[in-house]
Scaffold this motif. Structure first.
Motif, PDB file in Angstrom:
ATOM      1  N   TYR A  30      -4.261   7.117  -3.266  1.00  0.00           N
ATOM      2  CA  TYR A  30      -4.632   5.516  -3.815  1.00  0.00           C
ATOM      3  C   TYR A  30      -4.973   5.830  -5.398  1.00  0.00           C
ATOM      4  O   TYR A  30      -4.833   5.119  -6.227  1.00  0.00           O
ATOM      5  N   GLU A  84      -3.134   4.462  -8.706  1.00  0.00           N
ATOM      6  CA  GLU A  84      -3.965   3.836  -9.664  1.00  0.00           C
ATOM      7  C   GLU A  84      -3.517   4.483 -11.248  1.00  0.00           C
ATOM      8  O   GLU A  84      -3.275   3.991 -12.220  1.00  0.00           O
ATOM      9  N   MET A 117       0.817  -1.236  -0.190  1.00  0.00           N
ATOM     10  CA  MET A 117      -0.037  -0.163   0.013  1.00  0.00           C
ATOM     11  C   MET A 117       1.075   1.425   0.090  1.00  0.00           C
ATOM     12  O   MET A 117       0.496   2.202  -0.446  1.00  0.00           O
ATOM     13  N   LYS A 175      -5.772   9.183   2.036  1.00  0.00           N
ATOM     14  CA  LYS A 175      -5.167   8.018   1.500  1.00  0.00           C
ATOM     15  C   LYS A 175      -6.148   7.498   0.285  1.00  0.00           C
ATOM     16  O   LYS A 175      -5.771   7.045  -0.811  1.00  0.00           O
TER      17      LYS A 175
END
Length: 534
Positions: A527, A531, A70, A523
């Motif tokens: 994220y 991507e 992550m 977050k």
């Protein structure tokens, strides 16, 4: 309560390990990128993989597990591994563009993420590579401060740290070091084999890399050969430490000084001269000073959660005489923040002991060196004291937030800085060690909770707290105030706290500040951007 025992790096409370860090693991590596573990360490793993397969791969598959799956984008971990595979060094400015470079060279890179996997250490990178039609699987992990441990090659266990010379090879029979030496015309200090399905896999260590002639002879004996050569210009040549503890350090320093003991320690460990040690320490210092200059400009942080000029803002307040902590601490804090902002912008820094804590020592030592009009030799002595302090801690405990919480990074950096400040101010060896103990015990229990993953929130401003703590501890020690708990027992307490710290508070993004409403929103933003970056 969850206690991690996956990597074994923080389970030794007795202080006896076979790891012997260098002074330049403690003030180093000189590197580009936000994380010593997950950027510089990944570059080194990539370099090891490149070496073992004999050059750049034709295809690259990377596997990240747990928290690293992550956070890897914020740490530039994928770029780091690929940069190493392409032959780049830890301080290369090309690390941040390594994925694009691989694409331009026609090398496909695929990242596989397993966030729910708890069977691997979160510091692990698992690689599947092809080169000239051969397929390889090589596993490594980072163990803090840029140090690495290669743990598996094509299904066989290994333990390599990047400083070894020799060769790995597979055969249908076992060889001793003497038999191998006779067969290929080279000298090997050791040759250890493991067997699986009738295949003997050997780790053969020599004092230098094999000649082309020796490699040609070995290839006639072996079904598969993996070249092995040290990655940097110093290596472990003597695993017997000169000193094991702060008590032993003080006993030895009575006849000289801590800087002299540090030089003797490294000379014995790495087989280098004292002149070489001081020159390399000066290189680290020059990098630290350059990062201070870079940091007080405008920085473009990887995630962009902050504007990148907080160090400059504080420096302006200090220069106007409006800050409350005074010109020395205020300047040191502003510089520490700036160095971390440069670090978060993929600039070159000196990890000390990690990249996530790289602002503390330069902020403290540069500011006090100016205040005290210290000579270059005095600064080098202070850095050697800081480095020796870091070595004696890292020898027993991980200096990685993911393995032991931020107490292992900011806490250790603050302790190193405090000891270095006392040396710079003319303190005694005992006062240096007491400063270490006072600083470290003040930050026991500090968790690792990076927001969204990048080394920005709260890492940058925690460097500021590390600076303030170092100055307070140094002043107390110089005043003759002692830690009731002796220095070595404070390290015992650090290890104990690392063991008891829940997994959720060690860089997993699920505890502490990372669990707040704002952190979860950031977050989601990060994220989504990950991507888009691929």
């Amino acid at each position: 309560m969850s206690i991690c025992t996956q990597c074994g790096m923080c389970t030794n409370s007795g202080g006896n390990t076979d790891r012997l860090p260098s002074l330049f693991d403690s003030i180093g590596p000189i590197m580009t990128g936000p994380s010593s573990s997950h950027t510089a360490g990944m570059v080194r793993i990539g370099r090891m993989c490149r070496q073992l397969i004999g050059g750049a791969p034709d295809t690259i598959d990377l596997y990240f597990y747990g928290a690293l799956s992550m956070t890897y984008k914020g740490h530039a971990s994928d770029s780091g591994v690929v940069a190493g595979l392409l032959g780049q060094l830890e301080d290369s400015p090309g690390i941040k563009m390594a994925l694009q470079t691989a694409k331009a060279q026609g090398i496909p890179v695929v990242v596989h993420r397993y966030p729910d996997d708890t069977s691997h250490s979160p510091a692990t990178v698992d690689t599947e590579l092809t080169r000239n039609g051969e397929r390889y699987r090589i596993v490594g992990l980072t163990i803090g401060g840029g140090e690495i441990q290669m743990s598996e090659v094509d299904g066989f266990p290994v333990e390599l740290h990047g400083s070894e010379d020799g060769v790995l090879f597979s055969t249908s029979k076992a060889y001793t070091a003497a038999e191998l030496s006779a067969a290929v015309g080279a000298t090997f200090q050791s040759c250890v084999s493991t067997v699986k399905d009738g295949v003997y896999f050997h780790t053969a260590i020599s004092d230098k890399s094999l000649s082309e002639d020796a490699m040609a002879k070995l290839k006639l004996l072996a079904s598969k050969v993996y070249p092995l050569a040290g990655l940097w210009n110093f290596k472990l040549v003597n695993a017997e430490p000169l000193v094991n503890s702060f008590d032993e350090l003080l006993a030895r320093a009575k006849a000289s000084s801590i800087p002299a003991v540090a030089e003797e320690f490294e000379a014995q460990r790495s087989g280098v001269t004292r002149e070489w040690i001081r020159k390399k320490t000066l290189e680290a210092w020059k990098t630290m000073k350059a990062s201070v200059v870079a940091g007080l400009g405008k920085n473009n942080l990887v995630a962009g959660f902050m504007p990148g000029d907080d160090g400059a803002k504080l420096m302006k307040l200090v220069n106007e005489g409006k800050n409350l902590s005074g010109p020395i601490v205020g300047t040191a804090v502003a510089r520490a923040i700036g160095v971390m902002e440069a670090n978060g912008s993929m600039c070159c820094v000196c990890a000390s002991p990690t990249a996530g804590s790289c602002g503390v020592i330069p902020g403290c030592l540069l500011t006090s060196a100016e205040q005290l009009h210290s000579s270059e030799d005095q600064i080098i002595d202070a850095l050697l004291v800081a480095a020796m302090t870091g070595v004696l801690i890292a020898k027993r405990a991980p200096v990685s937030g993911a393995l032991g919480g931020c107490q292992s990074e900011i806490g250790v950096a603050s302790a190193m800085a405090a000891a270095g400040l006392v040396q710079l101010a003319g303190g005694t060896p005992l006062q240096c060690c007491e400063a270490m103990a006072l600083a470290l015990k003040n930050i026991l229990g500090l968790i690792c909770d990076p927001v969204a993953g990048p080394v920005e929130i709260p890492c940058i401003k925690r460097n500021a707290i590390g600076v303030g703590n170092a100055y307070v501890a140094a002043d107390m020690a110089l005043a003759g105030i002692r830690s009731v708990i002796p220095p070595d027992e404070v390290v015992d307490a650090l290890i104990n706290t690392q063991q008891l710290l829940p997994r959720e508070l060690r860089g997993t993004l699920v505890g502490g500040l990372a669990s707040t409403k704002t952190a979860r929103q950031l977050k989601d933003v990060w994220y989504k951007r990950m991507e888009e970056m691929g």
